[in-house]
Structures are given as structure tokens and as C-alpha cells.
Design a protein around this motif. Sequence first.
Motif, PDB file in Angstrom:
ATOM      1  N   THR A 117       0.816  -1.219   0.000  1.00 45.04           N
ATOM      2  CA  THR A 117       0.000   0.000   0.000  1.00 45.04           C
ATOM      3  C   THR A 117       0.847   1.265   0.000  1.00 45.04           C
ATOM      4  O   THR A 117       0.329   2.366  -0.164  1.00 45.04           O
ATOM      5  CB  THR A 117      -0.905   0.020   1.238  1.00 45.04           C
ATOM      6  OG1 THR A 117      -0.079  -0.137   2.411  1.00 45.04           O
ATOM      7  CG2 THR A 117      -1.925  -1.101   1.197  1.00 45.04           C
ATOM      8  N   SER A 118       2.155   1.108   0.181  1.00 50.84           N
ATOM      9  CA  SER A 118       3.041   2.271   0.280  1.00 50.84           C
ATOM     10  C   SER A 118       3.541   2.689  -1.108  1.00 50.84           C
ATOM     11  O   SER A 118       3.611   1.879  -2.032  1.00 50.84           O
ATOM     12  CB  SER A 118       4.236   1.940   1.171  1.00 50.84           C
ATOM     13  OG  SER A 118       5.228   2.928   1.068  1.00 50.84           O
ATOM     14  N   THR A 119       3.875   3.960  -1.209  1.00 49.06           N
ATOM     15  CA  THR A 119       4.511   4.445  -2.434  1.00 49.06           C
ATOM     16  C   THR A 119       5.977   4.710  -2.131  1.00 49.06           C
ATOM     17  O   THR A 119       6.315   5.646  -1.408  1.00 49.06           O
ATOM     18  CB  THR A 119       3.850   5.748  -2.928  1.00 49.06           C
ATOM     19  OG1 THR A 119       2.443   5.522  -3.050  1.00 49.06           O
ATOM     20  CG2 THR A 119       4.414   6.165  -4.259  1.00 49.06           C
ATOM     21  N   ALA A 120       6.835   3.864  -2.655  1.00 47.12           N
ATOM     22  CA  ALA A 120       8.266   4.070  -2.460  1.00 47.12           C
ATOM     23  C   ALA A 120       8.695   5.325  -3.230  1.00 47.12           C
ATOM     24  O   ALA A 120       8.086   5.669  -4.249  1.00 47.12           O
ATOM     25  CB  ALA A 120       9.047   2.860  -2.947  1.00 47.12           C
ATOM     26  N   PRO A 121       9.717   6.028  -2.764  1.00 49.44           N
ATOM     27  CA  PRO A 121      10.156   7.237  -3.469  1.00 49.44           C
ATOM     28  C   PRO A 121      10.629   6.912  -4.887  1.00 49.44           C
ATOM     29  O   PRO A 121      11.147   5.833  -5.148  1.00 49.44           O
ATOM     30  CB  PRO A 121      11.308   7.754  -2.605  1.00 49.44           C
ATOM     31  CG  PRO A 121      11.725   6.621  -1.750  1.00 49.44           C
ATOM     32  CD  PRO A 121      10.534   5.742  -1.579  1.00 49.44           C
ATOM     33  N   THR A 122      10.424   7.859  -5.789  1.00 53.25           N
ATOM     34  CA  THR A 122      10.900   7.647  -7.170  1.00 53.25           C
ATOM     35  C   THR A 122      12.410   7.853  -7.256  1.00 53.25           C
ATOM     36  O   THR A 122      13.056   7.330  -8.157  1.00 53.25           O
ATOM     37  CB  THR A 122      10.211   8.626  -8.145  1.00 53.25           C
ATOM     38  OG1 THR A 122      10.432   9.960  -7.676  1.00 53.25           O
ATOM     39  CG2 THR A 122       8.718   8.343  -8.222  1.00 53.25           C
ATOM     40  N   CYS A 123      12.957   8.624  -6.296  1.00 52.83           N
ATOM     41  CA  CYS A 123      14.409   8.852  -6.292  1.00 52.83           C
ATOM     42  C   CYS A 123      14.913   8.950  -4.852  1.00 52.83           C
ATOM     43  O   CYS A 123      14.347   9.686  -4.045  1.00 52.83           O
ATOM     44  CB  CYS A 123      14.749  10.133  -7.050  1.00 52.83           C
ATOM     45  SG  CYS A 123      16.518  10.522  -7.071  1.00 52.83           S
ATOM     46  N   VAL A 124      15.968   8.198  -4.527  1.00 57.52           N
ATOM     47  CA  VAL A 124      16.630   8.249  -3.221  1.00 57.52           C
ATOM     48  C   VAL A 124      18.092   8.619  -3.450  1.00 57.52           C
ATOM     49  O   VAL A 124      18.756   8.042  -4.323  1.00 57.52           O
ATOM     50  CB  VAL A 124      16.560   6.888  -2.494  1.00 57.52           C
ATOM     51  CG1 VAL A 124      17.413   6.918  -1.230  1.00 57.52           C
ATOM     52  CG2 VAL A 124      15.131   6.539  -2.128  1.00 57.52           C
ATOM     53  N   ALA A 125      18.580   9.580  -2.669  1.00 57.20           N
ATOM     54  CA  ALA A 125      20.002   9.929  -2.708  1.00 57.20           C
ATOM     55  C   ALA A 125      20.684   9.373  -1.461  1.00 57.20           C
ATOM     56  O   ALA A 125      20.156   9.484  -0.355  1.00 57.20           O
ATOM     57  CB  ALA A 125      20.172  11.440  -2.760  1.00 57.20           C
ATOM     58  N   ILE A 126      21.842   8.758  -1.642  1.00 56.56           N
ATOM     59  CA  ILE A 126      22.672   8.340  -0.507  1.00 56.56           C
ATOM     60  C   ILE A 126      23.855   9.294  -0.465  1.00 56.56           C
ATOM     61  O   ILE A 126      24.576   9.451  -1.458  1.00 56.56           O
ATOM     62  CB  ILE A 126      23.155   6.881  -0.646  1.00 56.56           C
ATOM     63  CG1 ILE A 126      21.980   5.910  -0.557  1.00 56.56           C
ATOM     64  CG2 ILE A 126      24.131   6.529   0.467  1.00 56.56           C
ATOM     65  CD1 ILE A 126      21.429   5.507  -1.854  1.00 56.56           C
ATOM     66  N   LEU A 127      24.046   9.949   0.671  1.00 53.45           N
ATOM     67  CA  LEU A 127      25.157  10.878   0.836  1.00 53.45           C
ATOM     68  C   LEU A 127      26.303  10.177   1.546  1.00 53.45           C
ATOM     69  O   LEU A 127      26.105   9.564   2.594  1.00 53.45           O
ATOM     70  CB  LEU A 127      24.724  12.108   1.645  1.00 53.45           C
ATOM     71  CG  LEU A 127      23.489  12.879   1.180  1.00 53.45           C
ATOM     72  CD1 LEU A 127      23.325  14.156   2.007  1.00 53.45           C
ATOM     73  CD2 LEU A 127      23.564  13.204  -0.297  1.00 53.45           C
ATOM     74  N   GLY A 128      27.498  10.264   0.974  1.00 50.95           N
ATOM     75  CA  GLY A 128      28.669   9.663   1.603  1.00 50.95           C
ATOM     76  C   GLY A 128      29.551   8.996   0.571  1.00 50.95           C
ATOM     77  O   GLY A 128      29.078   8.584  -0.495  1.00 50.95           O
ATOM     78  N   GLY A 129      30.832   8.857   0.901  1.00 52.50           N
ATOM     79  CA  GLY A 129      31.762   8.243  -0.041  1.00 52.50           C
ATOM     80  C   GLY A 129      32.522   7.073   0.524  1.00 52.50           C
ATOM     81  O   GLY A 129      33.460   6.570  -0.095  1.00 52.50           O
ATOM     82  N   GLY A 130      32.107   6.603   1.716  1.00 53.30           N
ATOM     83  CA  GLY A 130      32.803   5.494   2.351  1.00 53.30           C
ATOM     84  C   GLY A 130      32.122   4.164   2.098  1.00 53.30           C
ATOM     85  O   GLY A 130      31.142   4.081   1.341  1.00 53.30           O
ATOM     86  N   PRO A 131      32.625   3.089   2.733  1.00 54.83           N
ATOM     87  CA  PRO A 131      32.051   1.760   2.540  1.00 54.83           C
ATOM     88  C   PRO A 131      30.557   1.686   2.850  1.00 54.83           C
ATOM     89  O   PRO A 131      29.803   1.047   2.109  1.00 54.83           O
ATOM     90  CB  PRO A 131      32.858   0.886   3.508  1.00 54.83           C
ATOM     91  CG  PRO A 131      34.179   1.585   3.631  1.00 54.83           C
ATOM     92  CD  PRO A 131      33.854   3.038   3.568  1.00 54.83           C
ATOM     93  N   ALA A 132      30.104   2.329   3.928  1.00 56.42           N
ATOM     94  CA  ALA A 132      28.685   2.240   4.302  1.00 56.42           C
ATOM     95  C   ALA A 132      27.800   2.827   3.218  1.00 56.42           C
ATOM     96  O   ALA A 132      26.770   2.242   2.848  1.00 56.42           O
ATOM     97  CB  ALA A 132      28.441   2.952   5.630  1.00 56.42           C
ATOM     98  N   ALA A 133      28.173   3.981   2.669  1.00 55.59           N
ATOM     99  CA  ALA A 133      27.380   4.621   1.620  1.00 55.59           C
ATOM    100  C   ALA A 133      27.334   3.740   0.375  1.00 55.59           C
ATOM    101  O   ALA A 133      26.272   3.558  -0.247  1.00 55.59           O
ATOM    102  CB  ALA A 133      27.953   5.993   1.285  1.00 55.59           C
ATOM    103  N   PHE A 134      28.481   3.180   0.004  1.00 53.63           N
ATOM    104  CA  PHE A 134      28.547   2.291  -1.163  1.00 53.63           C
ATOM    105  C   PHE A 134      27.654   1.065  -0.966  1.00 53.63           C
ATOM    106  O   PHE A 134      26.853   0.702  -1.838  1.00 53.63           O
ATOM    107  CB  PHE A 134      30.006   1.867  -1.397  1.00 53.63           C
ATOM    108  CG  PHE A 134      30.172   0.752  -2.391  1.00 53.63           C
ATOM    109  CD1 PHE A 134      30.046   0.981  -3.747  1.00 53.63           C
ATOM    110  CD2 PHE A 134      30.452  -0.540  -1.949  1.00 53.63           C
ATOM    111  CE1 PHE A 134      30.188  -0.057  -4.664  1.00 53.63           C
ATOM    112  CE2 PHE A 134      30.590  -1.580  -2.856  1.00 53.63           C
ATOM    113  CZ  PHE A 134      30.460  -1.343  -4.220  1.00 53.63           C
TER     114      PHE A 134
END
Length: 372
Positions: A143-160
Motif C-alpha cells: 500500500t506504500s509508495t516508495a520514493p521515485t528517487c533516493v540519494a545516498i550521501l557519503g563516499g565510504g564503505p557504508a554509503a557504497f
Amino acid sequence: MNRPLVLAGAGHAHLVTLRNWIDRGFRPPAGTLLVNPTPAAWYSGMMPGLLAGRFSAADCAIDLAPLCRACDIELYMGKIQALDADARSLSLTDGTQLDYQRLSLNTGSIPPLPEVRDNSVALLPAKPFPKLHQTWTAWQQPTSTAPTCVAILGGGPAAFELALALRASLPATDVVLISASRLLASHPAALIARAQRLLRERGVRLIEQQKITRIYHGQLFNGDQPLLLCEAVVAATGASAPDWLRGSGLAVDTDGFARIGKSLISTSHPEVFATGDCASLPGALRSGVYAVRQGAFLADNILGQLQGTALRHYQPQRQALALLATADGGALMSYGRWVASGRLMGWWKDRLDIGFMQRHRISLDQTHGHRH
């Protein structure tokens, strides 16, 4: 009540410490307390695997109550609001005040967020994890609408890892990884090349050398330059110190982290220990690999201080194994200049992560004296 010892935070080092004491049959002084915001400790190494659909929430969390019972210490659910190190007093957000004789901090860190922002975009720090997990779970509902665009901020292993995990679990969503520096800048060039190729193959857009400074009307900006319109942002931007540390009276570094020496003790207050992401020691990086190793030293040194015996000196390892999950059961590996990738690396990472969880989970029979 003046507590003989307060352990603040159920980070990796405190989990290792408690398990170490249980194995040795050591019981800290009566009235010792573990304070944590949640009844379970989430294991950060498995979070991307959970979001990729490879693990369940139960796989990734350690129930703290059995661990505390097996060690004869109390568990208190609470979040730190303030610390007065000179008065040896902790204030919690629920109004509770805890006075202590000794304190050990393993409270972790929080990702820095863009300073200027409105509420036009759902902003989700990667830590503490429950909020991100709750939102991601809602996105999965029919029933949920997932976002059409998600940004991940960060350049380390966790962000990747999070970028690949969200790409795998949200097939209809555009996933964009935005790094303020070069992606995985501290890793070997061969690993960076493999990581960039994987992002391209999976359809994750990578934007490097762009720091998001403000969010306004659904738009992410670097200064005055608009970069991306999106509906949700996951911040995996590294570590910033909790606000209460700066005003605590403890010696802190320029970024607000607690300064410690090689015995993992505050450089200003000898009754305060600090480990993991909230601490500052030259050579010790803010990653679980370092925090886990600090745990064995912390267990010995709290015991040593209580019993008046010699303390051990922790020496950060010069290089650490890095295993980056790729959301498909594989992983990228680097150790010094060595780089490898594939399913075997993923199996190795899973084995290490699941082994850590099994070691620090305590079953009911163990809390009644049948310890293994």
C-alpha cells in the motif's frame, strides 16, 4: 544512587567486553548499569544485507537483556542528554540522573547532515539504524509508495553498500550516490575501479566531489548549484560527535570526540573510558573492525582499574581487513594493497558477521549458569 560503573551505549566494544567478562566468570560491582536507547544492539556490518533482503531484522540485532543478566548487571533504556564529567553525572532525556564512580562511553557517532534544510525531503541518518529500517520497511509495503528517487550521501564503505542494497530492494526507484570526495578514497585504486563498475552495472548513478550543503523544496544543493531532485536522502556521511560530548568537561579533539590515551582512558578524567566512534585516538579509525579489537582491551582495563592491577596498552592495527557487501551475496575485499571480489569474499564476510552475532548472543540457559 551512585553507580560503581555505568556502561553508556551498546556498541561493539561493550558487547565484546560483556562477553569477555561472562567467559571469565567476572562480575562487575553490584549496581553496574548498561544504558542504551533500545533493548537490542544493531550490528552495523549486517545492515546493508538486511536492506538488500539477505537477512531478517532478527539476524542483525542482539537482545541486550540476556547478556546483562548473564553478567549480573542492570539494563536501563535511555538516551544521554548531558554529561557533567567533573560532577560524575549523566543526565538522560527522560529526566533520569545517573551518578557514577566510573563511566565507559561506547555510544557511537551520528552522520553529519546538511546544515540548511527544510522538511521537503525525508532525511534518514544511516545511524542510529532503527529509523532507516522502519522507513525502508514502510517502503516495502504494497500500500506504500516508495520514493521515485533516493540519494545516498557519503563516499565510504557504508554509503557504497547502502546504495547497492537500496538498488536491489527498490527496483522502481532511482538510486543516486553523492560523495563529497572521491568514492572510497582511502581504499586501493583497484577496489575503487571495481566499485565504480558495479555501480554502473547495477544502475546506481554516482556523483563525486560534490558536498550537499542544503536541501530546499526537494532539491539538493552544493552551495548555489542544484544537483538533484529527490524525495528521500540517506546520510552515510561518516562520523560526527554527539553534541553532549562538547559540553561534558571531558577533553575532546577539534571535532568534539573524547580524547583517550592507549589505555582507552580519557586524557582529562581517569575514571572515564571511551571506545569506538565516540573516541579520538591517533591511528584508530572509526570502524567496527577497530572497535571490536578495542573491546578486549577495555574488558581488561576496566577490570584492572577496579582491582588495582596493570593496564594494557591498545595499539591500533596498521591496516585492517575491509569487506564491502555488494547486495548479491558477494563482496569486495581489500587488505593493504591486496584486492579481491566475488562470492567467496561474500561468504567470508557473512561468516565473520554471523560468527560475531552468535558469539554475543546469550541464550536463556546461559543466563542460568550453563555457559558455553
